[in-house]
Design a protein around this motif. Sequence first.
Motif: not given
Length: 348
Positions: A197-201, A233-238, A243-244, A255-260
């Motif tokens: 309903r509005a801009e998304t991330v 999702e709301a409150g979630e890190a990009p 990962i999710r 296993d690791t946080v992906p690099e931007l």
Amino acid sequence: MIVWINGAFSAGKTSAACELIDLIPNSTLYDPELTGGALSRLLPQKKLAEVTDFQDLPIWRRLVVDTAAALLAELPGVLVVPMTLLRQEYRDEIFGGLAARRIPVRHVLLAPEETILRRRIAERQEDADDPGRSERVRQWAYDHIEPYRAALGWIVQDAHTVDTSALTPRGTAELIAEALRTGAARECGIVQTPEPRAETVASGVLLFDDRDRVLLVDPTYKPGWEFPGGVVEAGEAPAQAGIREVAEELGLRLDTVPELLLVDWEAPRPPAFGGLRFLFDGGRLRGEEASRLLLPGSELRGWRFVTEGEAAGLLPPTRFERLRWALRARERSTVINLEAGVPVGGAG
């Protein structure tokens, strides 16, 4: 709710649909063929000449979803839709678009024996005043018997099948109504998150094989290939969203946080809202990891590893441009910030 009546041409879909709306309270008939007929008068002949079937027009598939949603908003209840769908990707696109609007679809297949189907085609009279037109319609139906046979493999997986060989249209409608009442005709499992309903991330994750080919996925609910990922999702890190989504879509746990790699702003272009887009480097999958990739949900039809050149033919232009810059950033170990597709800065 939508009851989508599928089947070969001349299987009796429209006749059964007309009877069905008398059996289901608050039901309305919508024939998408009317939308195709309107397009034949609205679109320029040059555009129409590109296809032999109006179903091949992307605008027809979009309008079917929009029209069905508009009818249900105006006339709540059950929408009965008699329409042959023999291409799985079109079924996925239309049913997925309806699911995105939270409109459940019950898929029913009318399947008379082929000898009876051919007899019905032979007896079909489309226009008593125009024998030539009737003959063209009959030939069209004959020509699509083989594609119908070829499509049965996927149709019967989610459609409730009714053998109409010995049934009248009324008898067919009564069996469909009973299957709806008892739940034998189940809701299709194709799903998608609600329309924004509005801009998304949104976060996408690039995964590579040992030949540095990138992994793309084929969504059931929209045309064109895509990167694994989805809406944050709301409150979630990009990065955590990426990962999710990879775990949900492919059964793969990073296993690791992906690099931007890349940040982009997608300008709103109605009806799309646009928003902020991230692409992350999920790293290289080892052979055994790639062999274990799954499609645990019903949102994806398939996946494949592709070269950059192959991706150009699969991704919509905006997504491919995003991929192109992300690959350059990966080569240089930088982060690229895009504004309307133009690099405006980066940080190591």
